[in-house]
Enzyme design. Structure first.
Site, PDB file in Angstrom:
ATOM      1  N   HIS A  59      11.978  90.975  41.370  1.00 49.48           N
ATOM      2  CA  HIS A  59      12.823  91.267  42.522  1.00 49.48           C
ATOM      3  C   HIS A  59      12.783  90.082  43.484  1.00 49.48           C
ATOM      4  O   HIS A  59      11.707  89.547  43.764  1.00 49.48           O
ATOM      5  CB  HIS A  59      12.314  92.534  43.229  1.00 49.48           C
ATOM      6  CG  HIS A  59      13.145  92.923  44.405  1.00 49.48           C
ATOM      7  ND1 HIS A  59      14.413  93.439  44.284  1.00 49.48           N
ATOM      8  CD2 HIS A  59      12.899  92.833  45.750  1.00 49.48           C
ATOM      9  CE1 HIS A  59      14.910  93.675  45.496  1.00 49.48           C
ATOM     10  NE2 HIS A  59      14.012  93.311  46.394  1.00 49.48           N
ATOM     11  N   ASP A  65      12.340  99.432  43.501  1.00 48.31           N
ATOM     12  CA  ASP A  65      11.611  98.211  43.888  1.00 48.31           C
ATOM     13  C   ASP A  65      10.254  98.538  44.485  1.00 48.31           C
ATOM     14  O   ASP A  65       9.818  97.942  45.480  1.00 48.31           O
ATOM     15  CB  ASP A  65      12.450  97.361  44.855  1.00 48.31           C
ATOM     16  CG  ASP A  65      13.742  96.887  44.219  1.00 48.31           C
ATOM     17  OD1 ASP A  65      13.745  96.655  42.995  1.00 48.31           O
ATOM     18  OD2 ASP A  65      14.752  96.764  44.927  1.00 48.31           O
ATOM     19  N   GLU A  91      11.187  82.238  40.440  1.00 44.10           N
ATOM     20  CA  GLU A  91      11.249  83.388  39.533  1.00 44.10           C
ATOM     21  C   GLU A  91      10.993  82.937  38.099  1.00 44.10           C
ATOM     22  O   GLU A  91      10.285  83.598  37.333  1.00 44.10           O
ATOM     23  CB  GLU A  91      12.620  84.066  39.617  1.00 44.10           C
ATOM     24  CG  GLU A  91      12.885  84.809  40.911  1.00 44.10           C
ATOM     25  CD  GLU A  91      14.270  85.444  40.935  1.00 44.10           C
ATOM     26  OE1 GLU A  91      14.782  85.806  39.855  1.00 44.10           O
ATOM     27  OE2 GLU A  91      14.840  85.567  42.028  1.00 44.10           O
ATOM     28  N   ASN A 114      16.501  84.423  33.901  1.00 41.83           N
ATOM     29  CA  ASN A 114      15.110  84.860  33.786  1.00 41.83           C
ATOM     30  C   ASN A 114      14.767  85.247  32.353  1.00 41.83           C
ATOM     31  O   ASN A 114      13.643  85.027  31.892  1.00 41.83           O
ATOM     32  CB  ASN A 114      14.833  86.030  34.736  1.00 41.83           C
ATOM     33  CG  ASN A 114      14.332  85.562  36.093  1.00 41.83           C
ATOM     34  OD1 ASN A 114      13.383  84.800  36.193  1.00 41.83           O
ATOM     35  ND2 ASN A 114      14.990  86.017  37.148  1.00 41.83           N
ATOM     36  N   ARG A 152      21.329  98.213  36.876  1.00 38.81           N
ATOM     37  CA  ARG A 152      21.463  99.662  36.867  1.00 38.81           C
ATOM     38  C   ARG A 152      20.163 100.268  37.380  1.00 38.81           C
ATOM     39  O   ARG A 152      19.082  99.869  36.938  1.00 38.81           O
ATOM     40  CB  ARG A 152      21.735 100.202  35.455  1.00 38.81           C
ATOM     41  CG  ARG A 152      22.949  99.632  34.760  1.00 38.81           C
ATOM     42  CD  ARG A 152      24.238  99.946  35.491  1.00 38.81           C
ATOM     43  NE  ARG A 152      24.517 101.381  35.537  1.00 38.81           N
ATOM     44  CZ  ARG A 152      25.467 101.923  36.291  1.00 38.81           C
ATOM     45  NH1 ARG A 152      26.204 101.151  37.079  1.00 38.81           N
ATOM     46  NH2 ARG A 152      25.683 103.214  36.265  1.00 38.81           N
TER      47      ARG A 152
END
Length: 197
Positions: A110, A146, A175, A14, A92
């Site tokens: 996500h 999220d 994505e 990404n 993390r």
């Protein structure tokens, strides 16, 4: 021109999609740093090969002292002049203290259609639930995991015989389209969500 720090933990696919997009003429953002909590992250070498400054800060020496790790990370990010952060596979969970300093200036992607399936193993969970469609979401980062305002979603059909791996591969393709589209719009000050079919 927004100066973007991209945080990764792995291969950085990404991250590369974001870098490709920011090279396009007229883009309102530019990369100023790719950083990782894993010094062995493959994406660091990929970013360096593109001429983007990189930094590695292992979380392991900090043990359970997350604020100390984040303070060191913050110093690195600010030292490169970033005014915006894109999380791109950064594994993390960030504390409310860190997130609060970047509220409204930090994005995450996500692999689910939020608010469904926060956390891990999203593809397996979608299959177990018998969902007919799955996808990915870009959202502003807030202290809740999220969560945060949705800035874009892309959907893929769940096909007969799908495995978590096959579904993940199709979602990842989306994505790589969605995140750059959202960043371009968001960096220009437009927070309207991007919807991809």
């Amino acid at each position: 021109m927004r100066r973007v720090a991209i945080l990764i933990s792995g291969s950085g696919s990404n991250m590369l999609a974001l870098l490709d997009s920011m090279e396009e003429p007229g883009h309102p953002a530019m990369p100023c740093l790719v950083a990782s909590n894993d010094p062995e992250a493959v994406g660091l070498a990929k970013a360096a090969a593109r001429g983007v400054p990189t930094a590695a800060l292992s979380h392991r020496p900090f043990g359970k002292d997350r604020p100390a790790f984040e303070a060191a990370l913050q110093d690195i990010i600010l030292g490169h002049g970033a005014d915006m952060i894109c999380l791109a596979g950064f594994m993390r969970v960030l504390t409310a203290g860190f997130v609060g300093q970047w509220q409204g200036r930090m994005l995450n992607i996500h692999p689910s259609l939020l608010p469904k399936y926060r956390g891990l193993h999203t593809h397996a969970r979608a299959l177990e639930a018998g969902d007919t469609e799955h996808g990915c979401t870009v959202h502003e980062v807030t202290p809740e995991l999220d969560d945060g305002p949705i800035l874009g979603q892309a959907r893929v059909p769940v096909e007969p015989g799908d495995t978590p791996e096959s579904l993940a591969a199709r979602v990842l393709t989306m994505e790589h389209r969605l995140y750059p589209a959202v960043l371009r719009r968001y960096a220009a000050g437009d927070r309207r969500p991007v919807w991809l079919p």
